[in-house]
Design a protein around this motif. Structure first.
Motif, PDB file in Angstrom:
ATOM      1  N   ARG A   1      -2.154  -7.476   5.318  1.00  0.00           N
ATOM      2  CA  ARG A   1      -1.186  -7.402   4.222  1.00  0.00           C
ATOM      3  C   ARG A   1      -1.866  -7.338   2.856  1.00  0.00           C
ATOM      4  O   ARG A   1      -1.314  -6.771   1.917  1.00  0.00           O
ATOM      5  N   GLU A   2      -3.028  -7.929   2.747  1.00  0.00           N
ATOM      6  CA  GLU A   2      -3.735  -7.882   1.463  1.00  0.00           C
ATOM      7  C   GLU A   2      -4.026  -6.440   1.064  1.00  0.00           C
ATOM      8  O   GLU A   2      -3.829  -6.044  -0.088  1.00  0.00           O
ATOM      9  N   ARG A   3      -4.498  -5.662   2.022  1.00  0.00           N
ATOM     10  CA  ARG A   3      -4.792  -4.250   1.745  1.00  0.00           C
ATOM     11  C   ARG A   3      -3.502  -3.488   1.438  1.00  0.00           C
ATOM     12  O   ARG A   3      -3.472  -2.665   0.517  1.00  0.00           O
ATOM     13  N   LEU A   4      -2.439  -3.763   2.186  1.00  0.00           N
ATOM     14  CA  LEU A   4      -1.157  -3.113   1.932  1.00  0.00           C
ATOM     15  C   LEU A   4      -0.695  -3.379   0.500  1.00  0.00           C
ATOM     16  O   LEU A   4      -0.269  -2.463  -0.212  1.00  0.00           O
TER      17      LEU A   4
ATOM     18  N   GLY B   1      13.500 -10.150  -1.740  1.00  0.00           N
ATOM     19  CA  GLY B   1      12.907 -10.509  -0.450  1.00  0.00           C
ATOM     20  C   GLY B   1      11.469 -10.961  -0.555  1.00  0.00           C
ATOM     21  O   GLY B   1      10.745 -10.597  -1.483  1.00  0.00           O
ATOM     22  N   SER B   2      11.041 -11.733   0.426  1.00  0.00           N
ATOM     23  CA  SER B   2       9.691 -12.286   0.403  1.00  0.00           C
ATOM     24  C   SER B   2       8.620 -11.227   0.662  1.00  0.00           C
ATOM     25  O   SER B   2       7.482 -11.367   0.209  1.00  0.00           O
ATOM     26  N   THR B   3       8.972 -10.149   1.375  1.00  0.00           N
ATOM     27  CA  THR B   3       7.951  -9.148   1.710  1.00  0.00           C
ATOM     28  C   THR B   3       7.386  -8.448   0.474  1.00  0.00           C
ATOM     29  O   THR B   3       6.164  -8.302   0.357  1.00  0.00           O
ATOM     30  N   PRO B   4       8.221  -7.986  -0.477  1.00  0.00           N
ATOM     31  CA  PRO B   4       7.645  -7.309  -1.644  1.00  0.00           C
ATOM     32  C   PRO B   4       7.117  -8.251  -2.728  1.00  0.00           C
ATOM     33  O   PRO B   4       6.488  -7.776  -3.685  1.00  0.00           O
ATOM     34  N   GLU B   5       7.337  -9.554  -2.586  1.00  0.00           N
ATOM     35  CA  GLU B   5       6.947 -10.480  -3.659  1.00  0.00           C
ATOM     36  C   GLU B   5       5.479 -10.347  -4.065  1.00  0.00           C
ATOM     37  O   GLU B   5       5.183 -10.250  -5.275  1.00  0.00           O
ATOM     38  N   PRO B   6       4.517 -10.313  -3.143  1.00  0.00           N
ATOM     39  CA  PRO B   6       3.122 -10.174  -3.572  1.00  0.00           C
ATOM     40  C   PRO B   6       2.841  -8.841  -4.260  1.00  0.00           C
ATOM     41  O   PRO B   6       1.942  -8.766  -5.108  1.00  0.00           O
ATOM     42  N   VAL B   7       3.584  -7.809  -3.910  1.00  0.00           N
ATOM     43  CA  VAL B   7       3.425  -6.519  -4.597  1.00  0.00           C
ATOM     44  C   VAL B   7       3.869  -6.650  -6.049  1.00  0.00           C
ATOM     45  O   VAL B   7       3.183  -6.185  -6.975  1.00  0.00           O
ATOM     46  N   TYR B   8       5.016  -7.294  -6.261  1.00  0.00           N
ATOM     47  CA  TYR B   8       5.503  -7.484  -7.631  1.00  0.00           C
ATOM     48  C   TYR B   8       4.536  -8.347  -8.447  1.00  0.00           C
ATOM     49  O   TYR B   8       4.289  -8.066  -9.629  1.00  0.00           O
ATOM     50  N   ARG B   9       4.001  -9.391  -7.842  1.00  0.00           N
ATOM     51  CA  ARG B   9       3.080 -10.269  -8.576  1.00  0.00           C
ATOM     52  C   ARG B   9       1.793  -9.517  -8.943  1.00  0.00           C
ATOM     53  O   ARG B   9       1.242  -9.728 -10.018  1.00  0.00           O
ATOM     54  N   ALA B  10       1.342  -8.652  -8.043  1.00  0.00           N
ATOM     55  CA  ALA B  10       0.164  -7.842  -8.356  1.00  0.00           C
ATOM     56  C   ALA B  10       0.472  -6.854  -9.485  1.00  0.00           C
ATOM     57  O   ALA B  10      -0.343  -6.662 -10.393  1.00  0.00           O
TER      58      ALA B  10
ATOM     59  N   ILE C   1      13.484 -11.381  -9.267  1.00  0.00           N
ATOM     60  CA  ILE C   1      12.692 -10.364  -9.963  1.00  0.00           C
ATOM     61  C   ILE C   1      12.170 -10.903 -11.297  1.00  0.00           C
ATOM     62  O   ILE C   1      11.026 -10.631 -11.693  1.00  0.00           O
ATOM     63  N   GLN C   2      12.974 -11.687 -11.975  1.00  0.00           N
ATOM     64  CA  GLN C   2      12.512 -12.287 -13.235  1.00  0.00           C
ATOM     65  C   GLN C   2      11.329 -13.216 -12.996  1.00  0.00           C
ATOM     66  O   GLN C   2      10.398 -13.266 -13.803  1.00  0.00           O
ATOM     67  N   GLN C   3      11.343 -13.919 -11.878  1.00  0.00           N
ATOM     68  CA  GLN C   3      10.307 -14.911 -11.606  1.00  0.00           C
ATOM     69  C   GLN C   3       9.011 -14.305 -11.073  1.00  0.00           C
ATOM     70  O   GLN C   3       7.923 -14.812 -11.353  1.00  0.00           O
ATOM     71  N   CYS C   4       9.103 -13.206 -10.322  1.00  0.00           N
ATOM     72  CA  CYS C   4       7.878 -12.706  -9.681  1.00  0.00           C
ATOM     73  C   CYS C   4       7.400 -11.359 -10.215  1.00  0.00           C
ATOM     74  O   CYS C   4       6.240 -11.000 -10.006  1.00  0.00           O
TER      75      CYS C   4
END
Length: 236
Positions: free
Chosen positions: A10-13, A42-51, A84-87
């Motif tokens: 998931r890190e690479r994704l 949703g929790s799945t895109p959260e790391p994408v948004y944070r990046a 979305i505001q938070q992440c």
């Protein structure tokens, strides 16, 4: 047929999808001075948004617009607006504009016209859309056999927003009343990205590709259409 970008972890994704989204948003800004980013919860895109939030894009020229929303106030649990505001709208991305869906109306059906007017003011085509997918084959708030699903998926419809009442399930929880973008709206995005992780979701995705009943597995309305390319990002 969708283009598949499958990764071993998931890190690479997250790295690749964040990069691809950033490039597409920058292209929109370079071409037209503004970009629109359609975002799902949703929790799945959260790391994408944070990046993405840490990338030095010209965020003041980007509007993040919700793909769908539970009909709850932003202060309540389950609000995609608050999520979305938070992440996403943090750090560098704090300068972006957020177009929310929840209005002051008591029901999503009553708020549909106001939501439609707000989204109609966005420049089109949209630049990037991130979608997720549930174990029931839903995407956005297109839930199987939901009240309002057929109008939302109608390929002849010019509507951008549609009120949905889902059948209660483990996936919906208590949040059965929703607002969602229509298929017409999502297919107006230049880049449509479906983000899924884990073996269970991969199995659901493969099942969706095998059939044609959109009311049974609404994600097929995105995967099986021939108007716009779709990129599927997956990791275990």
């Amino acid at each position: 047929m969708a283009e598949e970008k499958f990764y071993p972890d998931r890190e690479r994704l997250v790295q690749v999808l964040a990069h691809d989204c950033a490039c597409a948003l920058q292209q929109g800004i370079s071409a037209r001075g503004h970009a629109t980013f359609l975002v799902s919860g949703g929790s799945t895109p959260e790391p994408v948004y944070r990046a993405l939030s840490k990338r030095p894009l010209p965020w003041s020229q980007i509007t993040a617009a919700l793909v769908d929303e539970r009909w709850v106030d932003p202060s309540q649990r389950g609000s995609n607006q608050a999520f979305i505001q938070q992440c996403l709208l943090q750090d560098c991305a704090a300068e972006a504009t957020l177009l929310a869906m929840k209005t002051s109306h008591a029901t999503a059906a009553e708020g549909e016209a106001e939501c439609e007017r707000a989204y109609a003011r966005l420049p089109r085509p949209f630049d990037v859309c991130i979608l997720g997918m549930g174990a029931d084959g839903h995407t956005a708030s297109w839930f199987p056999h939901a009240q309002g699903l057929a109008p939302a998926l109608n390929p002849q419809s010019e509507k951008l927003c549609s009120a949905i009442t889902a059948r209660p399930s483990e996936v919906t929880g208590a949040y059965t009343e929703r607002m969602t973008l229509t298929a017409n709206a999502i297919l107006q995005a230049r880049h449509i990205n479906l983000l899924i992780t884990g073996q269970e979701k991969l199995n659901v995705y493969r099942e969706a590709l095998l059939g044609s009943d959109e009311m049974e597995m609404p994600v097929r309305a995105v995967l099986k259409q021939a108007l716009k390319p779709v990129t599927v990002y997956w990791a275990p």
